[in-house]
Design an enzyme around this catalytic site. Structure first.
Site, PDB file in Angstrom:
ATOM      1  N   CYS A 192       0.802  -1.227   0.000  1.00 29.68           N
ATOM      2  CA  CYS A 192       0.000   0.000   0.000  1.00 29.68           C
ATOM      3  C   CYS A 192       0.836   1.279   0.000  1.00 29.68           C
ATOM      4  O   CYS A 192       0.282   2.380  -0.025  1.00 29.68           O
ATOM      5  CB  CYS A 192      -0.968  -0.003   1.182  1.00 29.68           C
ATOM      6  SG  CYS A 192      -2.125  -1.385   1.117  1.00 29.68           S
ATOM      7  N   HIS A 248      -1.967   8.129   5.897  1.00 26.02           N
ATOM      8  CA  HIS A 248      -2.347   6.835   5.344  1.00 26.02           C
ATOM      9  C   HIS A 248      -3.761   6.493   5.808  1.00 26.02           C
ATOM     10  O   HIS A 248      -4.581   6.051   5.012  1.00 26.02           O
ATOM     11  CB  HIS A 248      -1.338   5.765   5.789  1.00 26.02           C
ATOM     12  CG  HIS A 248      -1.458   4.484   5.050  1.00 26.02           C
ATOM     13  ND1 HIS A 248      -1.367   4.411   3.681  1.00 26.02           N
ATOM     14  CD2 HIS A 248      -1.673   3.207   5.484  1.00 26.02           C
ATOM     15  CE1 HIS A 248      -1.511   3.145   3.296  1.00 26.02           C
ATOM     16  NE2 HIS A 248      -1.703   2.410   4.369  1.00 26.02           N
ATOM     17  N   LYS A 257      -9.317   8.748   2.315  1.00 28.04           N
ATOM     18  CA  LYS A 257      -9.794   7.412   1.954  1.00 28.04           C
ATOM     19  C   LYS A 257     -11.297   7.251   2.175  1.00 28.04           C
ATOM     20  O   LYS A 257     -11.918   6.376   1.575  1.00 28.04           O
ATOM     21  CB  LYS A 257      -9.023   6.342   2.725  1.00 28.04           C
ATOM     22  CG  LYS A 257      -7.609   6.102   2.209  1.00 28.04           C
ATOM     23  CD  LYS A 257      -6.918   4.978   2.967  1.00 28.04           C
ATOM     24  CE  LYS A 257      -5.568   4.635   2.354  1.00 28.04           C
ATOM     25  NZ  LYS A 257      -4.565   5.697   2.512  1.00 28.04           N
ATOM     26  N   PHE A 261       1.820  -3.510   3.820  1.00 28.66           N
ATOM     27  CA  PHE A 261       2.095  -4.850   4.321  1.00 28.66           C
ATOM     28  C   PHE A 261       3.558  -5.206   4.051  1.00 28.66           C
ATOM     29  O   PHE A 261       4.112  -4.852   3.015  1.00 28.66           O
ATOM     30  CB  PHE A 261       1.206  -5.877   3.622  1.00 28.66           C
ATOM     31  CG  PHE A 261      -0.198  -5.973   4.168  1.00 28.66           C
ATOM     32  CD1 PHE A 261      -0.601  -5.243   5.272  1.00 28.66           C
ATOM     33  CD2 PHE A 261      -1.122  -6.812   3.569  1.00 28.66           C
ATOM     34  CE1 PHE A 261      -1.886  -5.346   5.774  1.00 28.66           C
ATOM     35  CE2 PHE A 261      -2.414  -6.925   4.057  1.00 28.66           C
ATOM     36  CZ  PHE A 261      -2.800  -6.199   5.164  1.00 28.66           C
ATOM     37  N   GLU A 284      -0.131   5.453  13.554  1.00 27.33           N
ATOM     38  CA  GLU A 284       0.299   6.530  12.658  1.00 27.33           C
ATOM     39  C   GLU A 284       0.092   7.898  13.302  1.00 27.33           C
ATOM     40  O   GLU A 284       0.986   8.760  13.258  1.00 27.33           O
ATOM     41  CB  GLU A 284      -0.458   6.454  11.333  1.00 27.33           C
ATOM     42  CG  GLU A 284      -0.007   7.519  10.345  1.00 27.33           C
ATOM     43  CD  GLU A 284      -0.775   7.506   9.030  1.00 27.33           C
ATOM     44  OE1 GLU A 284      -0.315   8.156   8.078  1.00 27.33           O
ATOM     45  OE2 GLU A 284      -1.851   6.866   8.963  1.00 27.33           O
ATOM     46  N   HIS A 342      -9.821   2.655   0.091  1.00 30.75           N
ATOM     47  CA  HIS A 342      -8.399   2.326   0.172  1.00 30.75           C
ATOM     48  C   HIS A 342      -8.011   1.687  -1.157  1.00 30.75           C
ATOM     49  O   HIS A 342      -8.333   0.528  -1.428  1.00 30.75           O
ATOM     50  CB  HIS A 342      -8.134   1.378   1.333  1.00 30.75           C
ATOM     51  CG  HIS A 342      -6.674   1.155   1.613  1.00 30.75           C
ATOM     52  ND1 HIS A 342      -5.672   1.678   0.821  1.00 30.75           N
ATOM     53  CD2 HIS A 342      -6.044   0.448   2.596  1.00 30.75           C
ATOM     54  CE1 HIS A 342      -4.494   1.314   1.302  1.00 30.75           C
ATOM     55  NE2 HIS A 342      -4.699   0.578   2.378  1.00 30.75           N
TER      56      HIS A 342
END
Length: 421
Positions: free
Chosen positions: A176, A316, A345, A409, A327, A350
């Site tokens: 991502c 993010h 998002k 990931f 985060e 996403h």
């Protein structure tokens, strides 16, 4: 031996400020940069988050879909047969970005132009369909075009062929964070003099039953099937996972001298880039946020700035319980209280490997408009989130520097510093 050799210190390169001269966006919030910006600010039509038939029976059977885009009219039937949907979205976004930059692909020095596009999964839905064809109808029903259509480099190669680019054509796949890493790679290609122009960002379209079923098993996605429009709610107390979407976000980056020589309008700059690995888990970020902190501090140092200089962060912000808190805690530790944070998002979904490209493009537009888009579904802010998150309505804000952060990931972290032109 551990640590640095005696007498050695890493070289510090001269600051480099890449010019952003073009923006191209294809998103569920809107098709085209202007429409996507209005959508991200809550001024356009609500994004389409339908229940998709290919996901029927799954706990999460909804998906942020791009509406109002006739790919056949845009690209032609023959071209469509040679591109998976993620590559189609990339080509359409690239054409917009190049036109926005005032560039003519028929006359530029194509050997000095590069393409770098990130994607996490490439043509996974086409792979799913071909596997079904093989198991249900036999090997003669499998497309001979499977390999070129499903590979992650499909978007980069399709854009390079469409534009006639003969410089470096690269694909980035860091989950991502792919789109952000692609933009950082483009920054480096310009910095080293390998290119004068780079078309860069991310593209993804993964409405895949296999992928979403796995995400459900992982408990990574929202299961609010009764209210898909509001399911993605970053930084909200009641967040329960992300919602997958499709899209593409590409920027035209130029060497500043090249942009100046042709009299280009510069929308913003990419001033700094940083990347780091968690080396911790295949799926979970390092609990202290040390990997993304290292990436962010590297980007700030690259730009010659401190945390206090940053006025806005497009985070993010996936709407997962642990990741949003990790985060946000890291952002407060590095930037303090001065930056207004948002996650777009909730309007785009996403988009996985495309997220960094889309969100960097929206950050460029935020710098231009001096307006921070809202986190639209933030109804009950999580009291443990230590940063100021803009919710519900876009907020006017004077700022010169912004940050885009991305986590992927496998512990792939990346950060960009973007600045007003």
């Amino acid at each position: 031996m551990t640590g640095r050799p005696a007498g050695w210190s890493p070289p510090r390169p001269e600051p480099f400020r890449a010019a952003v001269t073009g923006v191209g966006l294809v998103t569920a919030a809107g098709v085209g940069a202007d429409a996507a910006w209005r959508g991200a600010c809550g001024a356009g039509d609500a994004p389409h988050v339908p229940h998709r038939p290919e996901l029927e029976g799954l706990e999460c059977d909804f998906f942020y879909s791009v509406d109002g885009l006739d790919t056949t009219a845009a690209l032609g039937v023959a071209a469509l047969r040679l591109m998976d949907r993620f590559a189609q979205l990339a080509v359409i976004a690239a054409r917009e970005a190049v036109a926005d930059a005032g560039l003519d692909a028929s006359v530029w020095d194509s050997g000095r132009v590069g393409v770098v596009i990130g994607s996490a999964h490439g043509g996974l839905p086409f792979y799913d369909a071909q596997h079904t064809a093989l198991t249900e109808r036999g090997p003669r029903r499998v497309s001979p075009k499977l390999a070129p259509l499903v590979v992650v480099n499909g978007a980069a190669s399709s854009v390079a062929m469409d534009l006639g680019v003969h410089g470096p054509s690269l694909a980035v796949s860091t989950a991502c964070s792919s789109g952000t890493v692609a933009l950082g790679t483009a920054h480096q290609l310009l910095r080293t003099g390998a290119c004068d122009i780079v078309v860069a960002g991310g593209a993804e379209s993964t409405c895949s039953r296999l992928l979403i079923a796995s995400a459900c098993r992982m408990r990574a996605v929202s299961t609010r099937r009764d209210d898909p429009q509001s399911a993605c709610r970053p930084f909200d107390t009641h967040r329960d996972g992300f919602v997958v979407g499709e899209g593409a976000g590409l920027l035209v980056l130029e060497h500043p001298d090249h942009a100046r020589a042709r009299g280009a309008t510069v929308r913003a700059r990419v001033d700094g880039y940083g990347a780091a690995s968690d080396a911790h888990s295949v799926v979970a970020p390092e609990p202290g946020g040390l990997g993304i902190e290292r990436a962010l501090r590297t980007a700030l140092a690259d730009a010659g700035l401190t945390g206090a200089d940053i006025g806005h962060v497009n985070a993010h912000g996936t709407s997962t319980v642990a990741n949003d808190l990790i985060e946000a805690t890291m952002l407060h530790r590095v930037l303090g209280d001065g930056a207004l944070v948002t996650s777009t998002k909730a309007m785009t979904g996403h988009t996985l490997g495309a997220a960094g490209g889309i969100e960097a493009a929206l950050t460029v537009l935020a710098l231009q408009h001096q307006l921070v888009p809202p986190t639209v579904n933030l109804d009950v802010p999580d009291p443990e989130i230590p940063v100021e998150v803009v919710s519900k309505e876009a907020r006017p804000h004077r700022f010169d520097h912004a940050v885009k952060t991305s986590l992927g990931f496998g512990g792939h972290n990346a950060a960009l510093v973007l600045s007003r032109a």
